[in-house]
Design an enzyme around this catalytic site. Sequence first.
Site, PDB file in Angstrom:
ATOM      1  N   CYS A  48      -0.635   5.514 -11.967  1.00  0.00           N
ATOM      2  CA  CYS A  48      -1.439   4.432 -12.548  1.00  0.00           C
ATOM      3  C   CYS A  48      -2.926   4.688 -12.328  1.00  0.00           C
ATOM      4  O   CYS A  48      -3.360   4.967 -11.207  1.00  0.00           O
ATOM      5  CB  CYS A  48      -1.017   3.110 -11.919  1.00  0.00           C
ATOM      6  SG  CYS A  48      -1.998   1.696 -12.462  1.00  0.00           S
TER       7      CYS A  48
ATOM      8  N   ASP B  50      -3.943 -11.993  -2.681  1.00  0.00           N
ATOM      9  CA  ASP B  50      -3.806 -10.544  -2.686  1.00  0.00           C
ATOM     10  C   ASP B  50      -4.315  -9.961  -1.363  1.00  0.00           C
ATOM     11  O   ASP B  50      -4.969  -8.924  -1.343  1.00  0.00           O
ATOM     12  CB  ASP B  50      -4.596  -9.959  -3.862  1.00  0.00           C
ATOM     13  CG  ASP B  50      -4.304  -8.482  -4.093  1.00  0.00           C
ATOM     14  OD1 ASP B  50      -3.237  -8.022  -3.665  1.00  0.00           O
ATOM     15  OD2 ASP B  50      -5.152  -7.798  -4.679  1.00  0.00           O
TER      16      ASP B  50
END
Length: 349
Positions: A212, A132
Amino acid sequence: MRAWANELGFSQIGVAGVDLASAEAGLQAWLDNGFHGQMDYMAAHGLKRARPAELVPGTVSVITARMDYLPRNTPENWQEIEWARQSRPAEGVISVYARGRDYHKVLRSRLQKLQERIAEAIGPFGHRVFTDSAPVLEAELASRSGQGWRGKHTLILSREAGSMFFLGEIYVDLALAPTEPVTSHCGSCQACMDVCPTQAIVGPKRLDARRCISYLTIEHPGSIDEELRPLIGNRIYGCDDCQSICPWNKFAGRSELPDFDARDGLTGAGLVQLFAWSEAEFLRRTEGGPIRRIGHVRWLRNVAVAMGNALSQLSPSDPLRDQLRSALSARATHPEPLVREHVEWALGR
């Protein structure tokens, strides 16, 4: 290689090829819709995410790895426990993955050790490790290599491990045989879509990050939209709702590593206590963990929103209301406008 990976704490490894051309249209449409919000780095790298050989010239295969992250002592009814936290509005809720050590550090070092074990067996080879941390289409590579299927919440789901795991990759210049992908097992279930507090999952496998809660409390640098603040509830770093509701997560695996055990003060702590952290205490308590990356100002912003929501939910006679108001008032003249704005809003609740 699987045995070496297991020794290092990985639950599964796979291999994917580097031709991700079929994923480019979906990635571009997501960017064109602005669903990435202010994550400018997503647009900056564009389609390079779907082109591993452009990111690391010479890459022929990608080794993918899964590492479960539920703490070692997680009880069987962990989903029920996590849901119960939201019924206590004066408690701050931090996403499960962020309560321990920063996963970037854990996975990167262990992926590097896996690479070293491979090199000892076959000799030096070209490689680069990712967790990531670069323009990598992680979920696409994971699904193609059999780590699981893409759930309607966009996360990877496994029949053996749910979705409570981290992903990592090793780009290599070795021609390895790909592992087989698995079929989807979501069926007609859309619990993750229905439960999302802000309705950020706008369609199966389509997430509008701008709505989100994980994006708003972690990636978003500025003021949180007033329309969305009440929907955040008492979540102060991330959100697990779409995972906590998922039936497959009854199979979520526990980590064997102590790294992901929850740190003191990050589970079950009151908002007043968390809001009182000075910058020095914030840095001390979050050292080596993922929360530190948002900084003290965003931390105060997030906690202030949760405190405002608590004030709107608690009974008028609840003594916690006075504690919340007093704590907020103490930050009303904070030098950062971002903090002052959200404190003012919270007091108005």
